[in-house]
Design an enzyme around this catalytic site. Structure first.
Site, short mmCIF file in Angstrom:
data_model
loop_
_atom_site.label_atom_id
_atom_site.label_comp_id
_atom_site.label_asym_id
_atom_site.label_seq_id
_atom_site.Cartn_x
_atom_site.Cartn_y
_atom_site.Cartn_z
N ARG A 93 0.82 -1.23 0.00
CA ARG A 93 0.00 0.00 0.00
C ARG A 93 0.85 1.27 0.00
O ARG A 93 0.51 2.26 0.65
CB ARG A 93 -0.94 0.06 1.21
N SER A 108 -10.81 0.20 4.63
CA SER A 108 -10.10 -0.22 5.84
C SER A 108 -9.34 0.96 6.42
O SER A 108 -8.61 1.65 5.70
CB SER A 108 -9.10 -1.33 5.52
N GLU A 121 -4.09 3.15 7.27
CA GLU A 121 -3.97 3.00 5.81
C GLU A 121 -4.55 4.25 5.14
O GLU A 121 -4.07 4.73 4.13
CB GLU A 121 -4.73 1.76 5.35
C1 LIG Z 1 -15.54 0.95 0.44
C2 LIG Z 1 -14.06 1.06 0.16
C3 LIG Z 1 -13.33 -0.08 -0.11
C4 LIG Z 1 -11.95 0.01 -0.38
N1 LIG Z 1 -11.26 -1.14 -0.64
C5 LIG Z 1 -9.92 -1.07 -0.89
C6 LIG Z 1 -9.17 -2.26 -1.17
O1 LIG Z 1 -9.70 -3.37 -1.23
N2 LIG Z 1 -7.84 -2.13 -1.39
C7 LIG Z 1 -7.21 -0.93 -1.37
O2 LIG Z 1 -5.99 -0.87 -1.59
N3 LIG Z 1 -7.90 0.22 -1.10
C8 LIG Z 1 -9.23 0.18 -0.88
N4 LIG Z 1 -9.94 1.34 -0.60
C9 LIG Z 1 -9.22 2.62 -0.46
C10 LIG Z 1 -9.20 3.51 -1.73
O3 LIG Z 1 -10.31 3.27 -2.55
C11 LIG Z 1 -7.93 3.29 -2.54
O4 LIG Z 1 -6.82 3.58 -1.73
C12 LIG Z 1 -7.88 4.18 -3.80
O5 LIG Z 1 -6.84 3.72 -4.65
C13 LIG Z 1 -7.67 5.66 -3.52
O6 LIG Z 1 -7.78 6.36 -4.77
P1 LIG Z 1 -8.33 7.86 -4.83
O7 LIG Z 1 -8.32 8.29 -6.25
O8 LIG Z 1 -9.64 7.96 -4.13
O9 LIG Z 1 -7.19 8.61 -4.02
P2 LIG Z 1 -7.31 9.75 -2.83
O10 LIG Z 1 -8.06 9.11 -1.71
O11 LIG Z 1 -7.90 10.96 -3.44
O12 LIG Z 1 -5.83 9.94 -2.49
C14 LIG Z 1 -5.11 8.92 -1.82
C15 LIG Z 1 -3.61 9.24 -1.90
O13 LIG Z 1 -3.20 9.15 -3.26
C16 LIG Z 1 -2.57 10.35 -3.67
N5 LIG Z 1 -2.91 10.56 -5.08
C17 LIG Z 1 -4.14 10.55 -5.64
N6 LIG Z 1 -4.04 10.78 -6.97
C18 LIG Z 1 -2.73 10.95 -7.24
C19 LIG Z 1 -1.99 11.23 -8.43
N7 LIG Z 1 -2.57 11.37 -9.63
N8 LIG Z 1 -0.64 11.33 -8.33
C20 LIG Z 1 -0.01 11.18 -7.12
N9 LIG Z 1 -0.65 10.94 -5.97
C21 LIG Z 1 -2.01 10.82 -6.03
C22 LIG Z 1 -3.11 11.43 -2.75
O14 LIG Z 1 -2.19 12.49 -2.61
C23 LIG Z 1 -3.27 10.64 -1.43
O15 LIG Z 1 -2.04 10.58 -0.73
C24 LIG Z 1 -11.31 1.28 -0.36
C25 LIG Z 1 -12.06 2.43 -0.09
C26 LIG Z 1 -13.43 2.33 0.16
C27 LIG Z 1 -14.22 3.59 0.41
#
Ligand SMILES: Cc1cc2nc3c(=O)[nH]c(=O)nc-3n(C[C@H](O)[C@H](O)[C@H](O)COP(=O)(O)OP(=O)(O)OC[C@H]3O[C@@H](n4cnc5c(N)ncnc54)[C@H](O)[C@@H]3O)c2cc1C
Length: 307
Positions: A167, A219, A297
């Site tokens: 992660r 999580s 996380e």
């Molecule tokens: C119901 C639910 C279930 C989930 N299940 C999982 C799972 O099974 N496995 C898992 O790993 N995660 C899971 N997640 C967490 C989440 O969905 C992931 O971590 C997802 O990849 C975050 O993407 P985001 O675009 O929403 O990023 P954000 O939440 O907007 O950002 C997260 C991080 O990524 C960085 N970031 C975002 N975009 C960029 C970019 N273009 N360049 C550089 N940095 C960037 C941000 O600065 C921040 O530090 C879950 C979340 C929810 C709500």
């Protein structure tokens, strides 16, 4: 609201409106970029003016403090440009949705992303957090990533240059911004992939809240590192259950009834501080019982160290 060359700027946007936890205070401005080209322009513009900024995707892995952030947020999400296929490889913009990409690859007969079906967020966020499930991670599918430093200089890196771990992606932690990704997949029948997708979605539906309706960020804590080189990570949820956290609440936040490692903020007047306090209580319970220090996380933004 004004239209910026590089995206749509929302002055003083409340981050509660842009994160799946739906809590968190205002930022100076949120520049909403629909693709990596707009993101590049926004970052170059901010860098030229010497302004501090944070990049976000769909906000599905963030907890923003109630006091907000004293800086600009550049959001890169809701991408519409379809992925581009070349043989068994696919190129996709950072703003594109991860789950939409999984579905697209399945229909195109390209295997390798079924593990990510139903995970919210963008491709950029998935790379930045090395998203994973069912023992698989996106890093294992990446051919290269095109990204940009905080001054707007673009380059292309292979996975071994990105510092992927469980992660995490060290390059993103150091401020490198994901723009475009090329994935190396393998051919498979769309029917098989549709069945895998349905299975993964059913697994999630049975255990996780529906983030479209229920405020959460998946999580809250990272799974626990193995105690031996041969071991596997152990679910943080198991330790939390054993520590007896089920049913706990704090203000407008509570522990999700079907998963002890998920906090939902669906009570009356929920605050980020409620989530933070509940998370601290949960971590303290595990530390008391097992001597283990759980690590979040979810990315915390705007909290003073130790608060
Ligand atoms: C119901 C639910 C279930 C989930 N299940 C999982 C799972 O099974 N496995 C898992 O790993 N995660 C899971 N997640 C967490 C989440 O969905 C992931 O971590 C997802 O990849 C975050 O993407 P985001 O675009 O929403 O990023 P954000 O939440 O907007 O950002 C997260 C991080 O990524 C960085 N970031 C975002 N975009 C960029 C970019 N273009 N360049 C550089 N940095 C960037 C941000 O600065 C921040 O530090 C879950 C979340 C929810 C709500």
């Amino acid at each position: 609201m004004r239209d910026a060359r590089s995206g749509t700027a929302h002055e003083g946007a409340r981050l509660a409106d842009w994160t799946t936890f739906r809590v968190g205070g205002p930022c100076r401005a949120l520049i909403d970029c629909p693709d990596a080209a707009a993101l590049r322009l926004a970052v170059r513009d901010l860098a030229a003016r010497g302004e501090r900024f944070t990049v976000m995707g769909a906000g599905s892995n963030l907890l923003v403090a109630d006091g907000g952030l004293d800086r600009t947020v550049v959001r890169c999400a809701d991408g519409r440009d379809p992925p581009v296929r070349e043989g068994d490889e696919v190129e996709v913009d950072a703003a594109f949705g991860l789950d939409a990409l999984c579905a697209w690859c399945g229909a195109a007969g390209l295997a390798g992303l079924s593990f990510a079906a139903g995970i919210p967020g963008t491709v950029g966020g998935a790379v930045a957090g090395n998203v994973g499930a069912f023992g698989e991670q996106i890093a294992g599918r990446i051919a290269w990533v095109e990204g940009m430093d905080a001054r707007g200089r673009v380059n292309r890196r292979e996975p071994r240059e990105l510092g992927f771990g469980y992660r995490r992606c060290e390059a993103a932690e150091a401020g490198w911004i994901v723009l475009r990704v090329r994935l190396r997949l393998r051919p498979e029948s769309p029917a098989t992939l549709a069945a895998e997708r349905a299975e993964a979605l059913a697994f999630r539906a049975a255990r996780h809240p529906d983030w479209r309706r229920v405020p959460c960020a998946g999580s809250f804590f990272r799974n626990v590192a193995p105690t031996s080189a041969a071991g596997r990570r152990q679910a943080a949820g198991w330790f939390l259950e054993q520590a007896g956290v089920h049913g706990w609440r704090e203000g407008g936040a509570r522990i999700f009834e079907r998963h002890a490692n998920i906090i939902v903020a669906d009570g009356p007047d929920p605050r980020a501080a409620d989530v933070r306090t509940l998370a601290r209580r949960m971590a303290a319970a595990v530390e008391r019982r097992f001597g283990l220090v759980l690590q979040p996380e979810v990315r915390l933004l705007g909290f003073a160290p130790g608060r």
